[in-house]
Design a protein around this motif. Structure first.
Motif, short mmCIF file in Angstrom:
data_model
loop_
_atom_site.label_atom_id
_atom_site.label_comp_id
_atom_site.label_asym_id
_atom_site.label_seq_id
_atom_site.Cartn_x
_atom_site.Cartn_y
_atom_site.Cartn_z
N ASN A 108 -0.67 -3.86 -2.75
CA ASN A 108 0.35 -4.54 -1.95
C ASN A 108 1.76 -4.00 -2.16
O ASN A 108 2.61 -4.11 -1.28
CB ASN A 108 0.34 -6.05 -2.24
N ALA A 109 2.00 -3.42 -3.33
CA ALA A 109 3.32 -2.85 -3.62
C ALA A 109 3.42 -1.39 -3.17
O ALA A 109 4.47 -0.76 -3.33
CB ALA A 109 3.62 -2.95 -5.11
N ARG A 110 2.31 -0.85 -2.63
CA ARG A 110 2.23 0.56 -2.22
C ARG A 110 2.55 1.49 -3.40
O ARG A 110 3.14 2.55 -3.23
CB ARG A 110 3.15 0.85 -1.04
N ALA A 111 2.13 1.07 -4.59
CA ALA A 111 2.38 1.86 -5.78
C ALA A 111 1.23 2.82 -6.10
O ALA A 111 1.43 3.87 -6.70
CB ALA A 111 2.62 0.94 -6.99
N SER A 112 0.02 2.47 -5.69
CA SER A 112 -1.14 3.33 -5.97
C SER A 112 -2.12 3.25 -4.81
O SER A 112 -2.23 2.22 -4.13
CB SER A 112 -1.82 2.93 -7.28
N ARG A 113 -2.83 4.35 -4.59
CA ARG A 113 -3.76 4.45 -3.47
C ARG A 113 -5.19 4.59 -3.98
O ARG A 113 -5.42 5.07 -5.10
CB ARG A 113 -3.40 5.64 -2.57
#
Length: 280
Positions: free
Chosen positions: A119-124
């Motif tokens: 949700n934080a777009r920190a990891s894919r």
């Protein structure tokens, strides 16, 4: 937008099916049960029998102190704790057809609704690279919950450049009505369709035996080359096009027969290809 016409829903190897969070804890009676979620299992199982180039499933796979849990001030009761029975995919799901399982929400302080990233777009998760590596250009999304993880996955799929179709009758929502969520997705460029329409379209396809019989009847003609080539190309390109790669390849061999003398095949060779089709 709603998926363009039923013929546009024909499933090909360049399509993928993403089955979102069909887990025990999300079924009715579970700690975060979604009303009616158990009822879409048979529909998803029928979809899994179609010739998608990839079928991937996701699982919430949370640590016991996950940030989304109400004991930490999050919005949800404890659910899908890694390694528990509640985190398992539902037993009735056709898991033999699932090629990849992606686990998400594994970091204690980050939630992850989407199959593509947290949700934080920190990891894919690497799903976009996996899809591209398999030659996928369109994804169909089903599962739970439509207003959370399904919608987040669909939006990220579209953002990543994939044509994206949410199969709304193969999804269930936590709170938001399906119509409201569908309208929101459509406004963001995600298409919607019904799984029953996809299945009906695929069921109308000719069987390999029927195709072989039609081509066999054309082989009896004097001018069989162009007749068979035209019919093979028509079947290949139509909404009744083949469901199997072997059938596609055989039809294309017949379709190019009239492209020039070097492509023409003798009756025995054509008959052998027709027999290959019959045995698919």
């Amino acid at each position: 937008m709603v998926a363009n016409g039923h013929s546009g829903l024909f499933i090909k190897p360049a399509d993928a099916l993403l089955v979102i969070d069909m887990q025990v804890d999300f079924m009715p009676g579970g700690p975060l049960g979604v009303a009616g979620a158990d009822g879409i299992v048979p529909l998803i199982n029928r979809l899994c029998e179609l010739p998608f180039g990839l079928i991937a499933a996701t699982q919430d796979w949370h640590p016991a102190d996950h940030v989304s849990f109400d004991m930490r001030g999050g919005p949800w009761p404890m659910h899908c704790v890694a390694g528990t029975k509640g985190a398992a995919l539902v037993p009735d799901l056709a898991q033999a057809h699932i090629g990849v399982v992606l686990r998400k929400g594994m970091q204690p302080d980050l939630d992850s609704y989407s199959a593509f990233e947290d949700n934080a777009r920190a990891s894919r998760t690497g799903l976009d690279g996996l899809l591209r590596g398999r030659g996928i250009n369109r994804v169909f999304v089903a599962g739970v919950a439509l207003d959370y993880c399904v919608a987040a996955t669909a939006r990220d799929a579209a953002r990543a450049g994939f044509a994206t179709v949410v199969l709304t009758d193969a999804c269930r929502s936590v709170a938001q009505s399906a119509a409201v969520e569908q309208a929101a997705l459509v406004s963001e460029g995600v298409e919607t369709a019904h799984a029953v329409d996809v299945l009906a379209l695929m069921d109308r396809g000719w069987t390999p035996r029927q195709i072989a019989n039609v081509l066999d009847s054309l082989l009896a003609r004097k001018s069989y080359v162009q007749a068979i080539a035209d019919k093979a190309l028509e079947i290949y390109n139509s909404h009744d096009c083949p469901r199997h790669r072997e059938l596609s390849d055989a039809l294309m061999e017949l379709a190019v027969m009239d492209a020039g003398p070097e492509f023409e095949l003798g009756r025995d060779a054509v008959h052998a290809i027709i027999n290959r089709i019959r045995s698919v």
